[in-house]
Design an enzyme around this catalytic site. Structure first.
Site, PDB file in Angstrom:
ATOM      1  N   LYS A  73      48.222  38.187  22.352  1.00 48.77           N
ATOM      2  CA  LYS A  73      49.645  38.047  23.221  1.00 48.77           C
ATOM      3  C   LYS A  73      50.224  39.302  23.886  1.00 48.77           C
ATOM      4  CE  LYS A  73      51.712  34.262  20.418  1.00 48.77           C
ATOM      5  NZ  LYS A  73      52.736  33.839  19.868  1.00 48.77           N
ATOM      6  N   GLY A 134      58.323  39.854  13.572  1.00 44.50           N
ATOM      7  CA  GLY A 134      56.950  39.642  14.183  1.00 44.50           C
ATOM      8  C   GLY A 134      57.241  39.046  15.565  1.00 44.50           C
TER       9      GLY A 134
HETATM   10  P1  NDP Z   1      53.929  37.594  12.505  1.00 41.81           P
HETATM   11  O1  NDP Z   1      52.605  37.649  11.654  1.00 41.81           O
HETATM   12  O2  NDP Z   1      54.073  38.411  13.913  1.00 41.81           O
HETATM   13  O3  NDP Z   1      55.305  37.890  11.873  1.00 41.81           O
HETATM   14  C1  NDP Z   1      55.294  37.344  10.419  1.00 41.81           C
HETATM   15  C2  NDP Z   1      56.684  37.715   9.968  1.00 41.81           C
HETATM   16  O4  NDP Z   1      56.870  36.914   8.625  1.00 41.81           O
HETATM   17  C3  NDP Z   1      57.136  39.219   9.931  1.00 41.81           C
HETATM   18  O5  NDP Z   1      58.371  39.414   9.865  1.00 41.81           O
HETATM   19  C4  NDP Z   1      56.695  39.211   8.141  1.00 41.81           C
HETATM   20  O6  NDP Z   1      57.221  40.187   7.588  1.00 41.81           O
HETATM   21  C5  NDP Z   1      57.189  37.837   7.799  1.00 41.81           C
HETATM   22  N1  NDP Z   1      56.765  37.548   6.505  1.00 41.81           N
HETATM   23  C6  NDP Z   1      55.329  37.054   6.227  1.00 41.81           C
HETATM   24  N2  NDP Z   1      55.323  36.788   4.898  1.00 41.81           N
HETATM   25  C7  NDP Z   1      56.518  37.160   4.358  1.00 41.81           C
HETATM   26  C8  NDP Z   1      56.985  37.143   2.922  1.00 41.81           C
HETATM   27  N3  NDP Z   1      56.165  36.741   1.772  1.00 41.81           N
HETATM   28  N4  NDP Z   1      58.268  37.583   2.614  1.00 41.81           N
HETATM   29  C9  NDP Z   1      58.742  38.257   3.779  1.00 41.81           C
HETATM   30  N5  NDP Z   1      58.573  38.301   5.044  1.00 41.81           N
HETATM   31  C10 NDP Z   1      57.557  37.814   5.163  1.00 41.81           C
HETATM   32  O7  NDP Z   1      53.915  36.039  13.163  1.00 41.81           O
HETATM   33  P2  NDP Z   1      54.796  35.244  14.273  1.00 41.81           P
HETATM   34  O8  NDP Z   1      56.070  36.067  14.319  1.00 41.81           O
HETATM   35  O9  NDP Z   1      53.707  35.089  15.296  1.00 41.81           O
HETATM   36  O10 NDP Z   1      54.590  33.897  13.491  1.00 41.81           O
HETATM   37  C11 NDP Z   1      55.766  33.636  12.440  1.00 41.81           C
HETATM   38  C12 NDP Z   1      55.784  31.972  12.354  1.00 41.81           C
HETATM   39  O11 NDP Z   1      56.289  31.629  13.219  1.00 41.81           O
HETATM   40  C13 NDP Z   1      54.524  31.379  12.057  1.00 41.81           C
HETATM   41  O12 NDP Z   1      54.414  30.686  10.798  1.00 41.81           O
HETATM   42  C14 NDP Z   1      54.235  30.258  13.128  1.00 41.81           C
HETATM   43  O13 NDP Z   1      53.585  29.490  12.808  1.00 41.81           O
HETATM   44  C15 NDP Z   1      55.639  30.370  13.524  1.00 41.81           C
HETATM   45  N6  NDP Z   1      55.686  29.989  14.906  1.00 41.81           N
HETATM   46  C16 NDP Z   1      56.201  28.887  15.301  1.00 41.81           C
HETATM   47  C17 NDP Z   1      56.100  28.480  16.728  1.00 41.81           C
HETATM   48  C18 NDP Z   1      56.928  27.343  17.241  1.00 41.81           C
HETATM   49  O14 NDP Z   1      56.818  26.901  18.198  1.00 41.81           O
HETATM   50  N7  NDP Z   1      57.344  26.481  16.037  1.00 41.81           N
HETATM   51  C19 NDP Z   1      55.615  29.541  17.885  1.00 41.81           C
HETATM   52  C20 NDP Z   1      55.425  30.792  17.008  1.00 41.81           C
HETATM   53  C21 NDP Z   1      55.412  30.974  15.864  1.00 41.81           C
HETATM   54  P3  NDP Z   1      56.555  41.615   7.652  1.00 41.81           P
HETATM   55  O15 NDP Z   1      56.944  42.405   8.965  1.00 41.81           O
HETATM   56  O16 NDP Z   1      57.226  42.401   6.473  1.00 41.81           O
HETATM   57  O17 NDP Z   1      55.070  41.756   7.325  1.00 41.81           O
END
Ligand code: NDP
Length: 291
Positions: A73, A134
């Site tokens: 991205k 994220g």
């Molecule tokens: P990223 O990897 O960029 O970010 C993940 C985020 O989740 C971070 O803030 C991370 O925190 C947090 N996180 C993950 N696990 C935990 C946990 N156990 N406890 C606390 N925080 C946690 O992923 P994306 O932002 O790209 O995607 C996130 C979700 O959004 C995905 O599940 C994806 O499927 C969904 N999504 C859905 C879309 C839709 O159209 N419905 C479109 C795009 C994404 P940290 O910074 O601390 O790691």
């Protein structure tokens, strides 16, 4: 009159790694079929070191456009001719569109979220709590800001990432919106208490995503009040633990499938000019997820 035969289909698709579990093809091709477009949407596995060649290949093969997903991205940006406004603010592209001989990067993730939300909730002047920092959180918080929210609290496990997003909102984004915008960071240690007066609560983390469907957000359950509108980005399963908790608290909700469909509708509009039927696309996804 002789019938003109045409066996050439217009090409679109997604470049990502991994790509095999990405259901976008099913959703987009259901719309192409429904709207009588003889187009294809291909799920293509592209490693980071192959991205430049893949983009050159898409240009050479006359793709109409393509989606970029993890991990492309940001790295796709230098390979393009320009960016749409919000993609430029976010510094991330998930949808590339051929306009004449120009290849322009757009971001439909946050726009899809706001379009699906706006059918039932007007974000203007509202107070938001958003979990995550994220890619999805970034896209959603920027688009909510452009849609007129007044206040947003970013709650994230990793403080550095949360502060970086908050900083983007208080600087570049705040300079590009017409209303005063207040953005704060809140650390996420222990169960989070959602402040009274919050209008919208968004899970933009990956907590609850298949196969970890039993996981739920660490929050103090009683602080989720009936007056709050709740959204979850997780598309699979659509009925996450968090959505179930919000429903039990009497909140109105939107699930991650709505966002996924809405961003797909925007992508198809960018590529073809057609307003695809979201019901057909959602049904196709529900069949896949057996929702
Ligand atoms: P990223 O990897 O960029 O970010 C993940 C985020 O989740 C971070 O803030 C991370 O925190 C947090 N996180 C993950 N696990 C935990 C946990 N156990 N406890 C606390 N925080 C946690 O992923 P994306 O932002 O790209 O995607 C996130 C979700 O959004 C995905 O599940 C994806 O499927 C969904 N999504 C859905 C879309 C839709 O159209 N419905 C479109 C795009 C994404 P940290 O910074 O601390 O790691």
């Amino acid at each position: 009159m002789t019938k003109v035969l045409n066996f050439k289909q217009e090409l679109t698709g997604a470049f990502g790694q991994p790509i095999a579990e990405n259901p976008t093809q099913v959703m987009v091709e259901s719309a192409y079929h429904h709207h009588n477009l003889d187009w294809r949407y291909l799920s293509i596995e592209v490693a980071p070191e192959g991205l430049a060649a893949a983009v050159a290949g898409a240009k050479a093969m006359g793709f109409v456009g393509f989606n970029c997903t993890i991990p492309h991205k940001v790295s796709v940006i230098p390979l393009l001719d320009g960016l749409g406004d919000s993609a430029s603010l976010m510094g991330a592209v998930n949808c590339v569109v051929r306009r004449g001989d120009q290849w322009i990067g757009e971001n439909t993730d946050g726009k899809g979220f706001v379009e699906s939300l706006a059918l039932r909730f007007n974000p203007a002047g509202k107070k938001v709590v958003l979990f995550g920092a994220g890619g999805a959180a970034r896209a959603i918080s920027v688009e909510l800001s452009l849609a007129g929210i007044s206040e947003i609290t970013i709650v994230n496990r990793t403080e550095e990432r949360g502060r970086e997003l908050t900083n983007l909102l208080t600087t570049r984004v705040a300079e590009n919106v017409s209303q005063p915008l207040h953005a704060h960071f809140s650390p996420w240690d222990g169960d989070f208490r959602i402040p009274e007066g919050t209008d919208l609560v968004v899970n933009a983390t990956s907590i609850g995503l298949y196969p970890h469907t039993e996981d739920t957000l660490p929050i103090v359950r009683e602080t989720l009040r009936e007056s709050m509108f709740v959204a979850d980005v997780i598309p699979n399963p659509p009925e996450t633990q968090f959505i179930q908790m919000a429903k039990a608290s009497g909140c109105e909700v939107i699930d991650g499938l709505e966002m996924l469909v809405a961003q797909g509708v925007i992508g198809i509009r960018h590529w073809s000019g057609i307003d695809a039927d979201p019901r057909v696309m959602r049904q196709a996804l529900e069949r896949v997820f057996e929702a």
